[in-house]
Design a protein around this motif. Structure first.
Motif, mmCIF file in Angstrom:
data_model
loop_
_atom_site.group_PDB
_atom_site.id
_atom_site.type_symbol
_atom_site.label_atom_id
_atom_site.label_comp_id
_atom_site.label_asym_id
_atom_site.label_seq_id
_atom_site.Cartn_x
_atom_site.Cartn_y
_atom_site.Cartn_z
ATOM 1 N N ALA A 34 0.854 -1.185 0.000
ATOM 2 C CA ALA A 34 0.000 0.000 0.000
ATOM 3 C C ALA A 34 0.887 1.230 0.000
ATOM 4 C CB ALA A 34 -0.934 0.001 1.208
ATOM 5 N N GLU A 35 0.296 2.350 -0.358
ATOM 6 C CA GLU A 35 0.996 3.622 -0.350
ATOM 7 C C GLU A 35 0.441 4.481 0.773
ATOM 8 O OE1 GLU A 35 1.072 5.678 -4.012
ATOM 9 O OE2 GLU A 35 2.321 4.184 -5.042
ATOM 10 N N PHE A 36 1.338 4.920 1.645
ATOM 11 C CA PHE A 36 0.959 5.744 2.774
ATOM 12 C C PHE A 36 1.830 6.998 2.785
ATOM 13 C CE2 PHE A 36 0.153 1.374 4.458
ATOM 14 C CZ PHE A 36 -1.225 1.454 4.452
ATOM 15 N N GLY A 37 1.223 8.103 3.161
ATOM 16 C CA GLY A 37 1.978 9.315 3.383
ATOM 17 C C GLY A 37 2.552 9.334 4.786
ATOM 18 N N LYS A 38 3.400 10.305 5.031
ATOM 19 C CA LYS A 38 4.028 10.395 6.351
ATOM 20 C C LYS A 38 2.997 10.637 7.437
ATOM 21 C CE LYS A 38 7.957 12.435 6.627
ATOM 22 N NZ LYS A 38 9.041 13.458 6.666
ATOM 23 N N GLN A 39 1.976 11.470 7.159
ATOM 24 C CA GLN A 39 0.973 11.757 8.168
ATOM 25 C C GLN A 39 0.167 10.514 8.505
ATOM 26 O OE1 GLN A 39 0.881 14.698 9.619
ATOM 27 N NE2 GLN A 39 -0.759 14.098 11.024
ATOM 28 N N ARG A 40 -0.134 9.713 7.493
ATOM 29 C CA ARG A 40 -0.892 8.478 7.727
ATOM 30 C C ARG A 40 -0.082 7.492 8.565
ATOM 31 N NH1 ARG A 40 -5.352 6.034 9.050
ATOM 32 N NH2 ARG A 40 -5.613 3.977 8.096
ATOM 33 N N ILE A 41 1.208 7.383 8.310
ATOM 34 C CA ILE A 41 2.059 6.493 9.095
ATOM 35 C C ILE A 41 2.127 6.974 10.541
ATOM 36 C CG2 ILE A 41 4.425 5.671 9.393
ATOM 37 C CD1 ILE A 41 3.014 4.295 7.155
ATOM 38 N N MET A 42 2.177 8.276 10.743
ATOM 39 C CA MET A 42 2.207 8.813 12.107
ATOM 40 C C MET A 42 0.913 8.503 12.841
ATOM 41 S SD MET A 42 4.020 12.468 11.171
ATOM 42 C CE MET A 42 3.699 13.181 12.775
ATOM 43 N N GLU A 43 -0.228 8.542 12.142
ATOM 44 C CA GLU A 43 -1.499 8.198 12.778
ATOM 45 C C GLU A 43 -1.584 6.712 13.105
ATOM 46 O OE1 GLU A 43 -4.446 9.467 10.060
ATOM 47 O OE2 GLU A 43 -4.086 11.623 10.344
#
Length: 409
Positions: A34-43
């Protein structure tokens, strides 16, 4: 966890949605990308932005293992991962260097958990499952069932793969270095010296990388609080236990205001008691400590191999320097001997110069009779051989004096 759809290419080019491809490996189920942004990984993981920079491929960070509240950040050589109690996130899974690591990870997680029971507590103790919170609190209380948590399984695969890669690099360097050093001792040439110089540069670089991994493991072993932070499953278990106490207290029916107030006070006391019990529980880090110690010993052994190779390189350099000094001493001795011979020959040339002067003496007159010619020839030969013998005697005396004074060997 729902899969995020890839952002449009135009948005990614503009930097509006900085996404990165990740491999999601859950504790139970099939892995997916999957593709995740940095903000999504932090959440998802509760990590701050500074911890995510450790996994940035554009930045050069040394080997690091960080234990946080909800996740463990692993950065060991090319092995980078974020491990939670339920899943592992591996960035850039298409990297060819990660294929052996991902294969080992899938193989290890596919193996079934075989719990080991303690003889003192194996009496049919029930281990009730808490609602969606992983292992039960009774598992950690009684110690009757010992199953390696998910985060430690992933951490073990990361450590094992890292140690294996470092060991293979050291083995390849040793296989190349020892023959090159032996060849250099037998023949000192520009090509051999350049080869050894490149080997020494690789040796220093590899020793620094192995030393950093060893220092990181040693830092974790010396800090009990850092190791206790890495028990993600156990923290979720205690958190679920505290929440269950709160739900039990909130479900009680209150008949009167006094009863409600009393029950609320009892519920608060129960929750506070549960929290205090969690706060005062001494963390049991023996399991993780044994895991880290095993790989610390392996990395330390790899580092010792590099130290032994470094000592062999230093010994070879010392031997080469000794050989060069010996050659230099031989050249100096030869120079002294040639210089002495030049001085002696110069003395003979001075004698010849004296006899070659245009002076009118009886010896220079033309012989009038055959007898005078014979006498003059004998005097010429005696003078010539006498000068030569004198030069030789002077040279031998000079060499003898040099050896006696230990200037020459």
């Amino acid at each position: 966890m729902e899969r995020r759809q890839p952002a449009p290419l135009a948005l990614r080019r503009k930097g509006a949605v900085p996404a990165r491809e990740w491999l999601v490996v859950p504790a139970a189920g099939e892995a997916r990308t999957a593709e995740f942004g940095k903000q999504r990984i932090m959440e998802m993981t509760g990590l701050p932005a500074r911890d995510l920079r450790v996994l940035d491929p554009l930045l050069s960070y040394p080997s690091t293992i960080l234990g946080r509240d909800r996740a463990v950040v692993v950065n060991l050589e090319h092995v980078k991962a974020i491990v939670t109690a339920a899943e592992a996130l591996v960035p850039d899974p298409v990297n060819p260097l990660l294929r052996p690591f991902l294969t080992d990870l899938h193989t290890r997680l596919a193996l079934p958990d075989v719990p080991s029971t303690s003889p003192a507590t194996d009496r049919g103790t029930d281990t009730d499952q808490s609602e969606g919170n992983g292992p039960t609190l009774a598992l950690y209380r009684s110690g009757s069932v010992k199953i390696l948590p998910f985060e430690f399984k992933v951490l073990e695969v990361c450590l094992e793969h890292t140690c294996k890669c470092l060991e293979s690099e050291v083995w390849a360097l040793e296989k190349e270095a020892y023959p090159a050093l032996d060849e250099l001792t037998s023949k000192v040439s520009t090509l051999n010296l350049e080869h050894v110089r490149q080997i020494k540069r690789r040796l220093v670089e590899l020793a620094g990388r192995v030393q950093k991994v060893r220092d990181e493991l040693e830092h974790l072993l010396d800090n009990d609080m850092d190791m206790s932070e890495m028990y993600l499953t156990r923290k979720l278990t205690f958190q679920g236990f505290s929440e269950s106490l709160g739900r039990v207290g909130s479900n009680k029916d209150a008949s009167t205001y006094h009863d409600e107030e009393k029950e609320e006070e009892d519920r608060d006391d129960d929750i506070e008691t549960g929290r205090e019990s969690f706060a005062y529980v001494k963390p049991n880090i023996e399991e993780l400590e044994m895991l880290l110690e095993a790989y610390f010993v392996q990395v330390d052994g790899t580092l010792n191999k590099l130290y032994n190779l470094r000592e062999y390189v230093d010994d070879t350099e010392d031997y080469i320097n000794i050989m060069l000094d010996e050659k230099q001493n031989q050249l100096l001795q030869m120079d002294v001997m040639l210089t002495t011979a030049t001085v002696v020959v110069t003395a003979g040339i001075a004698v010849v110069s004296l006899f070659g002067m245009n002076i009118h003496i009886d010896l220079m007159k033309d012989p009038e009779t055959p007898e005078e010619a014979r006498i003059k020839n004998m005097k010429f030969l005696e003078t010539t051989w006498g000068a030569v013998a004198g030069c030789i005697v002077i040279y031998l005396l000079a060499i003898y004096a040099g050896k006696k004074s230990k200037i020459l060997q």
